[in-house]
Design a protein around this motif. Structure first.
Motif, PDB file in Angstrom:
ATOM      1  N   LYS A  82     -54.906  76.872  18.668  1.00  0.00           N
ATOM      2  CA  LYS A  82     -55.538  76.868  19.987  1.00  0.00           C
ATOM      3  C   LYS A  82     -55.472  75.479  20.621  1.00  0.00           C
ATOM      4  O   LYS A  82     -55.280  75.350  21.828  1.00  0.00           O
ATOM      5  N   GLY A  83     -55.644  74.443  19.797  1.00  0.00           N
ATOM      6  CA  GLY A  83     -55.535  73.084  20.312  1.00  0.00           C
ATOM      7  C   GLY A  83     -54.152  72.786  20.845  1.00  0.00           C
ATOM      8  O   GLY A  83     -53.993  72.096  21.864  1.00  0.00           O
ATOM      9  N   LEU A  84     -53.117  73.322  20.186  1.00  0.00           N
ATOM     10  CA  LEU A  84     -51.749  73.133  20.652  1.00  0.00           C
ATOM     11  C   LEU A  84     -51.475  73.950  21.907  1.00  0.00           C
ATOM     12  O   LEU A  84     -50.735  73.510  22.793  1.00  0.00           O
ATOM     13  N   GLN A  85     -52.065  75.149  21.990  1.00  0.00           N
ATOM     14  CA  GLN A  85     -51.838  76.002  23.160  1.00  0.00           C
ATOM     15  C   GLN A  85     -52.316  75.349  24.441  1.00  0.00           C
ATOM     16  O   GLN A  85     -51.708  75.517  25.503  1.00  0.00           O
ATOM     17  N   SER A  86     -53.419  74.605  24.354  1.00  0.00           N
ATOM     18  CA  SER A  86     -53.950  73.966  25.557  1.00  0.00           C
ATOM     19  C   SER A  86     -53.047  72.844  26.067  1.00  0.00           C
ATOM     20  O   SER A  86     -53.174  72.429  27.221  1.00  0.00           O
ATOM     21  N   MET A  87     -52.127  72.362  25.214  1.00  0.00           N
ATOM     22  CA  MET A  87     -51.229  71.268  25.604  1.00  0.00           C
ATOM     23  C   MET A  87     -49.777  71.705  25.611  1.00  0.00           C
ATOM     24  O   MET A  87     -48.878  70.859  25.647  1.00  0.00           O
ATOM     25  N   ILE A  88     -49.515  73.007  25.557  1.00  0.00           N
ATOM     26  CA  ILE A  88     -48.157  73.497  25.381  1.00  0.00           C
ATOM     27  C   ILE A  88     -47.257  73.107  26.549  1.00  0.00           C
ATOM     28  O   ILE A  88     -46.069  72.802  26.356  1.00  0.00           O
ATOM     29  N   PHE A  89     -47.796  73.082  27.772  1.00  0.00           N
ATOM     30  CA  PHE A  89     -46.965  72.740  28.936  1.00  0.00           C
ATOM     31  C   PHE A  89     -46.498  71.287  28.854  1.00  0.00           C
ATOM     32  O   PHE A  89     -45.317  70.991  29.087  1.00  0.00           O
ATOM     33  N   LEU A  90     -47.407  70.362  28.517  1.00  0.00           N
ATOM     34  CA  LEU A  90     -47.050  68.950  28.414  1.00  0.00           C
ATOM     35  C   LEU A  90     -46.051  68.723  27.293  1.00  0.00           C
ATOM     36  O   LEU A  90     -45.094  67.962  27.442  1.00  0.00           O
ATOM     37  N   ILE A  91     -46.272  69.402  26.158  1.00  0.00           N
ATOM     38  CA  ILE A  91     -45.341  69.262  25.028  1.00  0.00           C
ATOM     39  C   ILE A  91     -43.959  69.755  25.408  1.00  0.00           C
ATOM     40  O   ILE A  91     -42.939  69.091  25.149  1.00  0.00           O
ATOM     41  N   ALA A  92     -43.890  70.941  26.036  1.00  0.00           N
ATOM     42  CA  ALA A  92     -42.598  71.528  26.402  1.00  0.00           C
ATOM     43  C   ALA A  92     -41.876  70.672  27.437  1.00  0.00           C
ATOM     44  O   ALA A  92     -40.668  70.417  27.316  1.00  0.00           O
ATOM     45  N   PHE A  93     -42.605  70.194  28.452  1.00  0.00           N
ATOM     46  CA  PHE A  93     -41.981  69.392  29.505  1.00  0.00           C
ATOM     47  C   PHE A  93     -41.402  68.103  28.938  1.00  0.00           C
ATOM     48  O   PHE A  93     -40.250  67.741  29.223  1.00  0.00           O
ATOM     49  N   THR A  94     -42.190  67.388  28.129  1.00  0.00           N
ATOM     50  CA  THR A  94     -41.729  66.118  27.570  1.00  0.00           C
ATOM     51  C   THR A  94     -40.555  66.322  26.614  1.00  0.00           C
ATOM     52  O   THR A  94     -39.590  65.551  26.622  1.00  0.00           O
ATOM     53  N   THR A  95     -40.618  67.376  25.796  1.00  0.00           N
ATOM     54  CA  THR A  95     -39.545  67.643  24.837  1.00  0.00           C
ATOM     55  C   THR A  95     -38.249  67.996  25.556  1.00  0.00           C
ATOM     56  O   THR A  95     -37.175  67.490  25.214  1.00  0.00           O
TER      57      THR A  95
END
Length: 264
Positions: A67-80
């Motif tokens: 759940k902690g990762l889901q809340s940041m999934i957009f930032l992670i995907a964009f940066t990656t």
């Protein structure tokens, strides 16, 4: 919004729950510093193994960290993806039109992805195993030497404790307001970008109103209980540093030494 778990504490009696919050906070700071030494597959695997061991020791279900990762999934995907498609160098792995994936871009994307996941998991582990008030006490204790420079240490700790305490409450309020607006026919997922931004206004206005109302009630309650700042105040929760806390910091420094020796 339900995936937001910042500030939530999961009660438990694991070895991580029993550690002094100051040691966990110092470990978090050290982890943020040494994570940038992980620049190859071996060092990143070592960090993932270390974090998974900590998650196992915490006895907290893995779903909380997901759940902690889901809340940041957009930032992670964009940066990656930015690292993947816009970093050039090395042998070309894949090419389609203007899209080119190189070995260097693939390597950098993997490193950035790993850093995000590790930082989010470690910070989630810190908040899930530490009560917000204890975390604020730890910050105040660590900043105490700055009192000689007239830094309002107690007020900083108080603001931090309130912020962490009310983040889950504000998230719950947001979900409740969104559900109420959806019941009235508001659609937050359709239309142009301007329509989506406009649809957020019915959420922000009642959210700000409820936040100010809650802040006013909290201030009144503090004044009614005679709160006058940190000068001369005693403390109900006493922080106690033990040998386990020293061992925890030594393990972090040992991890940092291993990363330094194994980095490219």
């Amino acid at each position: 919004m339900n995936s937001m778990i910042l500030g939530r504490y999961v009660p438990g009696n694991s070895i991580l729950h029993r550690l002094d919050p100051r040691s966990k906070l110092l470990a978090m700071i050290a982890f943020i510093m040494i994570i940038f030494w992980a620049n190859n597959m071996v060092t990143n695997l070592l960090l993932f193994f270390f974090v998974f061991v900590l998650i196992f020791l915490s006895r907290i279900p893995l779903g909380f960290f997901v759940k902690g990762l889901q809340s940041m999934i957009f930032l992670i995907a964009f940066t990656t993806l930015f690292q993947l498609f816009f970093i050039s160098g090395g042998k070309i792995v894949f090419q389609f039109g203007v899209i080119t994936v190189t070995e260097v871009g693939l390597e950098q994307a993997g490193i950035i992805f790993s850093r995000f996941v590790l930082l989010i998991c470690f910070s989630t582990l810190l908040t899930l195993t530490t009560m917000p008030l204890s975390l604020a006490d730890a910050v105040e204790s660590l900043l105490k030497p700055l009192v000689v420079f007239n830094v309002p240490v107690h007020e900083i700790g108080l603001m931090l404790s309130m912020s962490l305490r009310f983040v889950p409450t504000l998230m719950d309020d947001t979900v409740r307001i969104m559900n109420a607006q959806k019941a009235r026919g508001v659609d937050f997922g359709e239309g142009s970008i301007f329509q989506k931004v406009k649809s957020v206004i019915p959420i922000l206005i009642p959210l700000f109103a409820s936040s100010f109302k809650r802040a006013d009630a909290l201030a009144t309650a503090m004044e009614a209980r005679g709160y006058r700042g940190g000068h001369g105040r005693s403390r109900y929760r006493q922080l106690k540093w033990t040998l386990k806390d020293t061992a925890a910091l030594i393990s972090i420094f040992g991890l940092g030494l291993a990363l330094f020796l194994l980095k490219s």
